[in-house]
Every structure is written in C-alpha cells, then in structure tokens.
Design a protein around this motif. Sequence first.
Motif, PDB file in Angstrom:
ATOM      1  N   LEU A 290       0.800  -1.143  -0.142  1.00  0.00           N
ATOM      2  CA  LEU A 290       0.136   0.025  -0.089  1.00  0.00           C
ATOM      3  C   LEU A 290       0.730   1.155  -0.108  1.00  0.00           C
ATOM      4  O   LEU A 290       0.508   2.307  -0.742  1.00  0.00           O
ATOM      5  CB  LEU A 290      -0.902   0.097   1.252  1.00  0.00           C
ATOM      6  CG  LEU A 290      -2.108   0.455   1.121  1.00  0.00           C
ATOM      7  CD1 LEU A 290      -3.024   0.280  -0.156  1.00  0.00           C
ATOM      8  CD2 LEU A 290      -3.081   0.443   2.553  1.00  0.00           C
ATOM      9  N   LEU A 291       1.915   1.370   0.722  1.00  0.00           N
ATOM     10  CA  LEU A 291       2.826   2.398   0.736  1.00  0.00           C
ATOM     11  C   LEU A 291       3.382   2.454  -0.663  1.00  0.00           C
ATOM     12  O   LEU A 291       3.364   3.817  -1.198  1.00  0.00           O
ATOM     13  CB  LEU A 291       4.242   1.903   1.417  1.00  0.00           C
ATOM     14  CG  LEU A 291       5.349   2.942   1.563  1.00  0.00           C
ATOM     15  CD1 LEU A 291       4.995   4.091   2.492  1.00  0.00           C
ATOM     16  CD2 LEU A 291       6.683   2.204   1.726  1.00  0.00           C
ATOM     17  N   LEU A 292       3.971   1.580  -1.439  1.00  0.00           N
ATOM     18  CA  LEU A 292       4.372   1.802  -2.863  1.00  0.00           C
ATOM     19  C   LEU A 292       3.056   2.075  -3.667  1.00  0.00           C
ATOM     20  O   LEU A 292       3.507   3.008  -4.716  1.00  0.00           O
ATOM     21  CB  LEU A 292       4.678   0.394  -3.311  1.00  0.00           C
ATOM     22  CG  LEU A 292       5.844   0.043  -2.580  1.00  0.00           C
ATOM     23  CD1 LEU A 292       6.415  -1.470  -3.047  1.00  0.00           C
ATOM     24  CD2 LEU A 292       7.312   1.096  -2.637  1.00  0.00           C
ATOM     25  N   GLU A 293       1.918   1.791  -3.547  1.00  0.00           N
ATOM     26  CA  GLU A 293       0.776   2.338  -4.156  1.00  0.00           C
ATOM     27  C   GLU A 293       0.448   4.015  -3.993  1.00  0.00           C
ATOM     28  O   GLU A 293       0.099   4.558  -4.750  1.00  0.00           O
ATOM     29  CB  GLU A 293      -0.495   1.295  -3.869  1.00  0.00           C
ATOM     30  CG  GLU A 293      -1.821   1.676  -4.936  1.00  0.00           C
ATOM     31  CD  GLU A 293      -2.903   0.715  -4.179  1.00  0.00           C
ATOM     32  OE1 GLU A 293      -2.624  -0.561  -4.449  1.00  0.00           O
ATOM     33  OE2 GLU A 293      -3.763   1.353  -3.979  1.00  0.00           O
ATOM     34  N   ARG A 334       6.299  -9.189  -7.733  1.00  0.00           N
ATOM     35  CA  ARG A 334       5.704  -9.283  -8.813  1.00  0.00           C
ATOM     36  C   ARG A 334       5.073  -7.932  -9.335  1.00  0.00           C
ATOM     37  O   ARG A 334       5.249  -7.641 -10.527  1.00  0.00           O
ATOM     38  CB  ARG A 334       4.607 -10.504  -9.086  1.00  0.00           C
ATOM     39  CG  ARG A 334       4.329 -10.636 -10.333  1.00  0.00           C
ATOM     40  CD  ARG A 334       3.571 -12.018 -10.701  1.00  0.00           C
ATOM     41  NE  ARG A 334       3.375 -13.128  -9.803  1.00  0.00           N
ATOM     42  CZ  ARG A 334       2.529 -13.300  -9.046  1.00  0.00           C
ATOM     43  NH1 ARG A 334       1.399 -12.609  -9.082  1.00  0.00           N
ATOM     44  NH2 ARG A 334       2.465 -14.394  -8.269  1.00  0.00           N
ATOM     45  N   ARG A 335       4.148  -7.348  -8.617  1.00  0.00           N
ATOM     46  CA  ARG A 335       3.689  -6.117  -8.706  1.00  0.00           C
ATOM     47  C   ARG A 335       4.455  -4.701  -9.108  1.00  0.00           C
ATOM     48  O   ARG A 335       4.188  -4.049  -9.870  1.00  0.00           O
ATOM     49  CB  ARG A 335       2.532  -5.735  -7.704  1.00  0.00           C
ATOM     50  CG  ARG A 335       1.789  -4.499  -7.892  1.00  0.00           C
ATOM     51  CD  ARG A 335       0.692  -4.218  -6.771  1.00  0.00           C
ATOM     52  NE  ARG A 335      -0.040  -3.263  -7.334  1.00  0.00           N
ATOM     53  CZ  ARG A 335      -0.892  -2.515  -6.655  1.00  0.00           C
ATOM     54  NH1 ARG A 335      -0.999  -2.772  -5.217  1.00  0.00           N
ATOM     55  NH2 ARG A 335      -1.638  -1.414  -6.869  1.00  0.00           N
ATOM     56  N   TRP A 336       5.620  -4.696  -8.305  1.00  0.00           N
ATOM     57  CA  TRP A 336       6.363  -3.384  -8.367  1.00  0.00           C
ATOM     58  C   TRP A 336       7.873  -3.614  -8.868  1.00  0.00           C
ATOM     59  O   TRP A 336       8.292  -2.620  -9.341  1.00  0.00           O
ATOM     60  CB  TRP A 336       6.452  -3.001  -6.945  1.00  0.00           C
ATOM     61  CG  TRP A 336       5.065  -2.694  -6.527  1.00  0.00           C
ATOM     62  CD1 TRP A 336       4.792  -3.159  -5.289  1.00  0.00           C
ATOM     63  CD2 TRP A 336       4.405  -1.501  -6.745  1.00  0.00           C
ATOM     64  NE1 TRP A 336       3.402  -2.573  -5.149  1.00  0.00           N
ATOM     65  CE2 TRP A 336       3.092  -1.673  -6.066  1.00  0.00           C
ATOM     66  CE3 TRP A 336       4.438  -0.452  -7.844  1.00  0.00           C
ATOM     67  CZ2 TRP A 336       2.260  -0.795  -5.894  1.00  0.00           C
ATOM     68  CZ3 TRP A 336       3.147   0.311  -8.041  1.00  0.00           C
ATOM     69  CH2 TRP A 336       2.280   0.128  -7.065  1.00  0.00           C
ATOM     70  N   ARG A 337       8.326  -4.914  -8.914  1.00  0.00           N
ATOM     71  CA  ARG A 337       9.869  -4.954  -9.431  1.00  0.00           C
ATOM     72  C   ARG A 337      10.100  -4.504 -10.697  1.00  0.00           C
ATOM     73  O   ARG A 337       9.295  -4.405 -11.709  1.00  0.00           O
ATOM     74  CB  ARG A 337      10.229  -6.526  -9.194  1.00  0.00           C
ATOM     75  CG  ARG A 337      10.301  -7.360 -10.561  1.00  0.00           C
ATOM     76  CD  ARG A 337      11.186  -8.676 -10.401  1.00  0.00           C
ATOM     77  NE  ARG A 337      11.149  -9.569  -9.274  1.00  0.00           N
ATOM     78  CZ  ARG A 337      10.631 -10.292  -9.030  1.00  0.00           C
ATOM     79  NH1 ARG A 337       9.512 -11.041  -9.872  1.00  0.00           N
ATOM     80  NH2 ARG A 337      10.576 -11.144  -7.915  1.00  0.00           N
ATOM     81  N   THR A 338      11.379  -3.861 -11.056  1.00  0.00           N
ATOM     82  CA  THR A 338      11.849  -3.403 -12.328  1.00  0.00           C
ATOM     83  C   THR A 338      13.115  -4.053 -12.450  1.00  0.00           C
ATOM     84  O   THR A 338      13.390  -4.992 -11.849  1.00  0.00           O
ATOM     85  CB  THR A 338      12.123  -1.933 -12.253  1.00  0.00           C
ATOM     86  OG1 THR A 338      13.239  -1.730 -11.246  1.00  0.00           O
ATOM     87  CG2 THR A 338      10.736  -0.964 -11.812  1.00  0.00           C
ATOM     88  N   ASP A 339      13.700  -3.867 -13.541  1.00  0.00           N
ATOM     89  CA  ASP A 339      15.001  -4.699 -13.809  1.00  0.00           C
ATOM     90  C   ASP A 339      16.043  -4.400 -13.087  1.00  0.00           C
ATOM     91  O   ASP A 339      16.987  -5.105 -12.889  1.00  0.00           O
ATOM     92  CB  ASP A 339      15.397  -4.133 -15.193  1.00  0.00           C
ATOM     93  CG  ASP A 339      14.268  -4.738 -16.420  1.00  0.00           C
ATOM     94  OD1 ASP A 339      13.520  -5.598 -16.236  1.00  0.00           O
ATOM     95  OD2 ASP A 339      14.492  -4.032 -17.448  1.00  0.00           O
TER      96      ASP A 339
END
Length: 461
Positions: A290-293, A334-339
């Motif tokens: 939720l913080l990241l959202e 899965r929701r937030w990871r980047t390369d």
Amino acid sequence: MIIVSHRGPFSFRRIGDSFEARRGAGGVVSALGPLLLGDDAPGRLSDEPVRWVAAAIGDDDRAAVEAGAADVDEVDLHLLALDPAQHRAHYEVISNATLWFVLHGMYDLVRRPRFDDRFFEAWEAYVAVNAAFAASVVEFASPGETVLVQDYQLFLVPGMLRDARPDLAITFFCHTPFCGPNSMRVLPDAVATAICSSVAAVPTGFHTQRWARAFEAGVHEILGEDTTATTFVAPLGPDRSALADVLDSDRAVEADGALDALVKDRAVIVRSDRIEPSKNIVRGFLAYDLLLEKFPRWRGSVVFVAMLYGSREGLPEYLAYRSEVEQAVENVNRRWRTDSWDPVLLFTDDDFPRSLAGLARADVLFINPIRDGLNLVAKEGPVINRHDAVLCLSPEAGAWAELGGAAVAVHPYDLVQAASALDEALAMDPAERRHRADDLRRLATARTPADWLTDQLDAAR
Ligand code: G6P
C-alpha cells in the motif's frame, strides 16, 4: 538456584559415538545464558551452584541423555528424556497450538478451537510433562532453594512445586502476553482453573503491566474475586556486549557488505522474526504494498529486507503461514519489481549475525505484531543500529510500554495507517531521527538482563 525452562541452554548433536554440545537458541536461553553459564557468569549467586532443568528436544538430545553424555561444564544441566509421543502432545497440541493461540488472541473463534477427545488426551500429556519437570526439581532441590520457572509450556509446574515442597522459593515468569478473562473462558473450565491456580500459587512476572493486569483479571474471573495473585513487572533488556561481539564477527561484517551491495543507496526497512503468525508478517507486506501504491515517490528508492526464519514447523498452522508469507512477498515483488529493483529481499535461513547486520543497517525497523510478550528485537535494533533508524512499533508489543514515546505507532490491522506510518518514518527529517534514535537507545538500555534476573530473585525471596 534452579532454572526450569522447556528449551534448555544446550542441545546435543551426535557425531559418531560421541555428542557435541551447542548453545541453544530461543528467548529464555539467550536472556539467562550469558548471566548464568560459566563459573564467572555475573548472575551467579556467590558459590551457589546453578542447576538447569529442561526437556531433551529431538532424537540426538534424547540419545545423549540415554548415553549419560548430556553434560556441559558451564552449568549442572538436567535434560528430561520424555516419552516422544507425550512430549509432542505437550509441545505441539497444547503449548503451541492451544495456549500460544489463546495467549496471543489468535483464534478465529467461529472455527477454532474444538476441544475433542484428542485435545483432552493431549492435555493429560501436558500435565504429565509438567509433573516430570516438577518431580525433577522436587528430587534435587535443597531446602529453601530458589526455583525460577519459565513460560507457558510449564504453567502447571509452580503449583505442583508449591504443593510438594512448600520450603522452596519459587517464581514463575511468563514471556508471552497474558490474555484477558474473556479469552481464558475459551479454554475448558478445568484447564483454565488448573492454569490459573498453579500460576497464582507463586509470584508471577510479566514484561509489562498490561499482561500482569490481564492475568490478575483472569484469576479473578476463573477462581473468584477472593483469590489474589501476586504479580511483578520485570521487562527484559538487551545484552549489549553479546550483541556487540556478534556484530564484530567476520560473519556479520561479511553479511553487512553483502547487504550493502544489494540495497545500494536505497532506504532500507528491516524486520527480523521467527515465521510466526503472531508477528503479523503478511499484513506487514500488505502495508508495504500500500505504501508503494499510495506514495509513488518510494518506488525504486526503498527496499524491505525481511529476515525470517522457520519456527515450529511440526504445526500445520505454521507451515501454512510460511506459504502465505512467501506468497505475500511474491505478490509485492511481482507487482512492483523493475529490471534494477526488487522491492522485498527475503532471507529465510536462520543466520543471527546477518540478522544483526540487517538491524544495524536499517533506516526503518518494522515490528507490527498482533500481540507480543515483549519483542526484544524492538530493543536490540535501536541499540545496534548505525543509521538513526526510526522504530515503527505495534502498541500490541510489550516493549511499547517502554519505547512507545520515541517510536512511530504501527497499527497491526489498519493497513492504511501502517502504510502512512512507513511513509512518515521514511520521510522523517534527520534531526528528528537523531533525536528519536538517542531516546530509543536510552530507553532500550534502561534495563539489562541482570536487572530482569534480580527482579525474579527478589520476588522469589
Ligand atoms: C517464545 C516463547 C519462548 C520460546 C520461543 C521459541 O519467545 O515465549 O518460551 O523459547 O518463543 O519457541 P520454541 O517453541 O522454538 O521453543
């Protein structure tokens, strides 16, 4: 002096025909071990010997007892080789799947508990195991000797000792929270009565006033208003020099370097826990999600380092919870990871030096239990931390009573509040962080393990 605890200060490992003793883990042992083990240990009372009665846990411990090899130099160790089936019922069915759940308020009462024949057979085993501990003390205690009984696995020992040996100076210390009177009513009447009357027979210590009051109210509810219980509040403090030694070890220095390479210059949230439902680990990851959202500025610039290690894996509840924890981590990643960014780094092997390195490196210490007797990590973290970490702490942890004034509250169930608390902690300005970190260090070190032991001895006498 005799210490009585379920898990002992040493466990044994068979190597060929001989046995190697290893210092045990667990809250009770890490608190008492440094004070009592070894001839020069500071908690030893003059030349009085220390005897430690504990259960043989696992096959190698039992084999060491049978071979007469369960001895160590540091303490007069007496491991009880209990009947394996009886011991499993005592430890898993009653201590951990029932009492632990009641004490921490973790039952979903619509579905559980169900006290069936299997439960009552297991309760007989709990009584028998407690009787074996009491018999060992009764046999060896000198007249008037001090006996310190530890924790919920041994609730019936104080009453058994009081009946058999009125000469002994006994205390009981409960490391868990104590539930309120309504929750005690969940237990079968005879079980609630047996527990309350045993524990009320001796002075009983808790980590906070809140659990002491809950116990007193439980005793009044179950045994009647006329029964008085003598309680004392004696919070445990961290062992600073033991922590410093581990933090200086090659393993911790190496772990620190490895962690730095992984997190780089990002802000670091750290938690270190047993994989234990009461620690509320899954909701912690939901709050982070939720913080990241809600606060996009943290995407890519923060890492949640979760150092979680397996516990009580003989219980289906704990195994299921472990999968939920792993799934929750996977969902966030899965929701937030980047390369170039993994939002959560999960470590699940038990590596104490690495846990300390992580607590020392943290910018935010995140501790959100549903309920916790004390939570020693909430004190250890601020003591060894090098980044003026903000402590996000659940008021349901016993340590809140001492540290709450300098911590940021994190509600165990309110995910929106918890996400905001994380945002507040991550964004806090350096002067405020420094000020709070100084306060936390002072509050967390106000009590030492020796103070805690002394309080028990004073109460016993
Ligand atoms: C809690 C209990 C302790 C126990 C520890 C580990 O902190 O209060 O009594 O030592 O958990 O539990 P375990 O079941 O592994 O002995």
